[in-house]
Design a protein around this motif. Structure first.
Motif, PDB file in Angstrom:
ATOM      1  N   GLU A 158       0.840  -1.188   0.000  1.00 23.03           N
ATOM      2  CA  GLU A 158       0.000   0.000   0.000  1.00 23.03           C
ATOM      3  C   GLU A 158       0.881   1.245   0.000  1.00 23.03           C
ATOM      4  O   GLU A 158       2.070   1.185  -0.248  1.00 23.03           O
ATOM      5  CB  GLU A 158      -0.919  -0.029   1.228  1.00 23.03           C
ATOM      6  CG  GLU A 158      -1.790  -1.274   1.319  1.00 23.03           C
ATOM      7  CD  GLU A 158      -2.724  -1.437   0.131  1.00 23.03           C
ATOM      8  OE1 GLU A 158      -3.172  -0.406  -0.413  1.00 23.03           O
ATOM      9  OE2 GLU A 158      -3.013  -2.581  -0.258  1.00 23.03           O
ATOM     10  N   CYS A 159       0.295   2.396   0.308  1.00 24.32           N
ATOM     11  CA  CYS A 159       1.049   3.647   0.381  1.00 24.32           C
ATOM     12  C   CYS A 159       1.668   3.789   1.769  1.00 24.32           C
ATOM     13  O   CYS A 159       0.924   3.883   2.741  1.00 24.32           O
ATOM     14  CB  CYS A 159       0.139   4.835   0.108  1.00 24.32           C
ATOM     15  SG  CYS A 159      -0.522   4.899  -1.569  1.00 24.32           S
ATOM     16  N   PRO A 160       3.006   3.789   1.915  1.00 23.24           N
ATOM     17  CA  PRO A 160       3.954   3.626   0.816  1.00 23.24           C
ATOM     18  C   PRO A 160       4.305   2.151   0.567  1.00 23.24           C
ATOM     19  O   PRO A 160       4.190   1.335   1.470  1.00 23.24           O
ATOM     20  CB  PRO A 160       5.181   4.369   1.345  1.00 23.24           C
ATOM     21  CG  PRO A 160       5.137   4.118   2.823  1.00 23.24           C
ATOM     22  CD  PRO A 160       3.664   4.113   3.189  1.00 23.24           C
ATOM     23  N   TYR A 190       6.521   6.267  -2.445  1.00 29.13           N
ATOM     24  CA  TYR A 190       5.191   6.878  -2.427  1.00 29.13           C
ATOM     25  C   TYR A 190       4.732   7.130  -3.864  1.00 29.13           C
ATOM     26  O   TYR A 190       5.519   7.563  -4.704  1.00 29.13           O
ATOM     27  CB  TYR A 190       5.223   8.212  -1.682  1.00 29.13           C
ATOM     28  CG  TYR A 190       5.447   8.078  -0.198  1.00 29.13           C
ATOM     29  CD1 TYR A 190       4.371   8.036   0.683  1.00 29.13           C
ATOM     30  CD2 TYR A 190       6.732   8.008   0.320  1.00 29.13           C
ATOM     31  CE1 TYR A 190       4.572   7.927   2.048  1.00 29.13           C
ATOM     32  CE2 TYR A 190       6.944   7.897   1.682  1.00 29.13           C
ATOM     33  CZ  TYR A 190       5.861   7.856   2.539  1.00 29.13           C
ATOM     34  OH  TYR A 190       6.074   7.729   3.892  1.00 29.13           O
ATOM     35  N   TYR A 191       3.483   6.830  -4.117  1.00 32.83           N
ATOM     36  CA  TYR A 191       2.913   7.120  -5.424  1.00 32.83           C
ATOM     37  C   TYR A 191       2.225   8.485  -5.387  1.00 32.83           C
ATOM     38  O   TYR A 191       1.934   9.026  -4.319  1.00 32.83           O
ATOM     39  CB  TYR A 191       1.916   6.029  -5.822  1.00 32.83           C
ATOM     40  CG  TYR A 191       2.517   4.655  -5.847  1.00 32.83           C
ATOM     41  CD1 TYR A 191       3.391   4.275  -6.863  1.00 32.83           C
ATOM     42  CD2 TYR A 191       2.229   3.728  -4.844  1.00 32.83           C
ATOM     43  CE1 TYR A 191       3.956   3.007  -6.882  1.00 32.83           C
ATOM     44  CE2 TYR A 191       2.795   2.460  -4.861  1.00 32.83           C
ATOM     45  CZ  TYR A 191       3.653   2.111  -5.879  1.00 32.83           C
ATOM     46  OH  TYR A 191       4.214   0.864  -5.892  1.00 32.83           O
ATOM     47  N   LYS A 192       1.959   9.020  -6.551  1.00 29.45           N
ATOM     48  CA  LYS A 192       1.337  10.338  -6.637  1.00 29.45           C
ATOM     49  C   LYS A 192      -0.017  10.371  -5.933  1.00 29.45           C
ATOM     50  O   LYS A 192      -0.420  11.380  -5.378  1.00 29.45           O
ATOM     51  CB  LYS A 192       1.175  10.747  -8.099  1.00 29.45           C
ATOM     52  CG  LYS A 192       2.490  11.065  -8.806  1.00 29.45           C
ATOM     53  CD  LYS A 192       2.253  11.483 -10.247  1.00 29.45           C
ATOM     54  CE  LYS A 192       3.562  11.816 -10.935  1.00 29.45           C
ATOM     55  NZ  LYS A 192       3.352  12.217 -12.344  1.00 29.45           N
ATOM     56  N   LYS A 193      -0.725   9.235  -5.979  1.00 24.95           N
ATOM     57  CA  LYS A 193      -2.057   9.194  -5.396  1.00 24.95           C
ATOM     58  C   LYS A 193      -2.049   8.920  -3.891  1.00 24.95           C
ATOM     59  O   LYS A 193      -3.106   8.896  -3.270  1.00 24.95           O
ATOM     60  CB  LYS A 193      -2.899   8.126  -6.107  1.00 24.95           C
ATOM     61  CG  LYS A 193      -3.192   8.448  -7.570  1.00 24.95           C
ATOM     62  CD  LYS A 193      -4.062   7.373  -8.200  1.00 24.95           C
ATOM     63  CE  LYS A 193      -4.372   7.696  -9.662  1.00 24.95           C
ATOM     64  NZ  LYS A 193      -5.214   6.648 -10.288  1.00 24.95           N
ATOM     65  N   CYS A 194      -0.851   8.704  -3.327  1.00 24.18           N
ATOM     66  CA  CYS A 194      -0.773   8.441  -1.895  1.00 24.18           C
ATOM     67  C   CYS A 194      -1.140   9.694  -1.105  1.00 24.18           C
ATOM     68  O   CYS A 194      -0.478  10.730  -1.227  1.00 24.18           O
ATOM     69  CB  CYS A 194       0.641   8.002  -1.501  1.00 24.18           C
ATOM     70  SG  CYS A 194       1.086   6.356  -2.081  1.00 24.18           S
ATOM     71  N   LYS A 195      -2.162   9.592  -0.266  1.00 24.77           N
ATOM     72  CA  LYS A 195      -2.565  10.740   0.539  1.00 24.77           C
ATOM     73  C   LYS A 195      -1.534  11.075   1.606  1.00 24.77           C
ATOM     74  O   LYS A 195      -1.465  12.207   2.079  1.00 24.77           O
ATOM     75  CB  LYS A 195      -3.917  10.458   1.194  1.00 24.77           C
ATOM     76  CG  LYS A 195      -5.063  10.353   0.205  1.00 24.77           C
ATOM     77  CD  LYS A 195      -6.372  10.101   0.916  1.00 24.77           C
ATOM     78  CE  LYS A 195      -7.524   9.997  -0.089  1.00 24.77           C
ATOM     79  NZ  LYS A 195      -8.817   9.736   0.577  1.00 24.77           N
ATOM     80  N   ASN A 196      -0.728  10.045   1.993  1.00 19.75           N
ATOM     81  CA  ASN A 196       0.279  10.285   3.020  1.00 19.75           C
ATOM     82  C   ASN A 196       1.663  10.567   2.429  1.00 19.75           C
ATOM     83  O   ASN A 196       2.683  10.411   3.088  1.00 19.75           O
ATOM     84  CB  ASN A 196       0.370   9.083   3.966  1.00 19.75           C
ATOM     85  CG  ASN A 196       0.669   7.784   3.220  1.00 19.75           C
ATOM     86  OD1 ASN A 196       0.552   7.714   2.012  1.00 19.75           O
ATOM     87  ND2 ASN A 196       1.050   6.755   3.958  1.00 19.75           N
ATOM     88  N   ASN A 197       1.708  10.947   1.161  1.00 21.59           N
ATOM     89  CA  ASN A 197       2.964  11.298   0.505  1.00 21.59           C
ATOM     90  C   ASN A 197       3.519  12.576   1.143  1.00 21.59           C
ATOM     91  O   ASN A 197       2.879  13.620   1.110  1.00 21.59           O
ATOM     92  CB  ASN A 197       2.710  11.516  -0.993  1.00 21.59           C
ATOM     93  CG  ASN A 197       4.007  11.669  -1.780  1.00 21.59           C
ATOM     94  OD1 ASN A 197       5.025  12.092  -1.247  1.00 21.59           O
ATOM     95  ND2 ASN A 197       3.961  11.315  -3.050  1.00 21.59           N
TER      96      ASN A 197
END
Length: 223
Positions: A158-160, A190-197
């Motif tokens: 998952e993120c990340p 982390y991906y661009k769509k990760c809210k916890n980026n």
């Protein structure tokens, strides 16, 4: 007396040198070479290790008198997120058998006979020899009693996306993992769509421009 002391000092240095050499870490070979080091637990007439990629079989190793076998359309994979797979064909007591999953691979290996089998057994438990990061998660050293394996593990998809590395102590006599040391995360993506980026969290919201107060209109002097 001096000669005896000199011999004792020399022995100590030699012993320490041997101990240091024994604990030098060695990198694991790639996955196909690891699998080739398997020593089957049962008596087999022959066995062949097959690698399938893009629907094509390639025999990696053949041991014993080769026999005809049926190509398999599924198999085991000891590295996560791979599009290819391996399978093993072996003959025992005149019967042809196929190893197409990790449980069957564990049974085929049986007793751990070498450090390569120790690493393969660990991958069946969810660890991995990370071929891209062998300095961190793909090496080992050993002493008289144990293998010490530095291996990776996929701890989050998952993120990340995350990989953690561990040091496993494997008893040579029993093949059991007797201790596991968590060495921390070595990959965190982390991906661009990760809210916890963290990068997204650092972006400050632009403030909307405030309306400037209107200036009073100038009055026209009376004549």
């Amino acid at each position: 007396m001096k000669k005896n002391i000199g011999k004792l000092i020399l022995f100590v240095f030699l012993f320490l040198g041997m101990l240091t050499y024994a604990q030098q870490k060695k990198k694991f070979a790639d996955i196909p070479n690891l699998l080739q080091r398997i020593i089957p637990d049962d008596r087999v007439d022959f066995w062949v290790l097959v690698y399938n990629t893009y629907g094509k079989d390639r025999e990696i190793k053949t041991s014993g008198g080769k026999k005809d076998y049926t190509p398999q359309f599924s198999g085991f994979d000891i590295f996560p997120d791979e599009d290819s797979f391996y399978y093993i064909v072996y003959s025992s007591a005149g019967k042809t058998n196929y190893v197409t999953d990790l449980e069957g691979l564990k049974k085929f290996i049986g007793k751990v006979d070498n450090v390569e089998e120790a690493a393969i057994a660990a991958t069946i438990e969810g660890y991995m020899v990370d071929e891209e990061f062998k300095d961190i998660a793909g090496n080992y050293y050993e002493d008289g009693s144990n293998y010490y394996l530095d291996l990776g593990k996929l701890t989050s998809k998952e993120c990340p996306y995350q990989k953690t590395h561990y040091t496993l102590t494997v008893n040579k006599s029993t093949g059991a993992i007797t201790s596991v040391k968590d060495n921390g995360t070595y990959i965190e993506l982390y991906y661009k769509k990760c809210k916890n980026n963290p990068r997204l969290l650092k972006i400050e919201k632009k403030e909307e421009p405030k309306d400037e107060p209107k200036k009073p209109a100038k009055s026209t002097p009376r004549k």
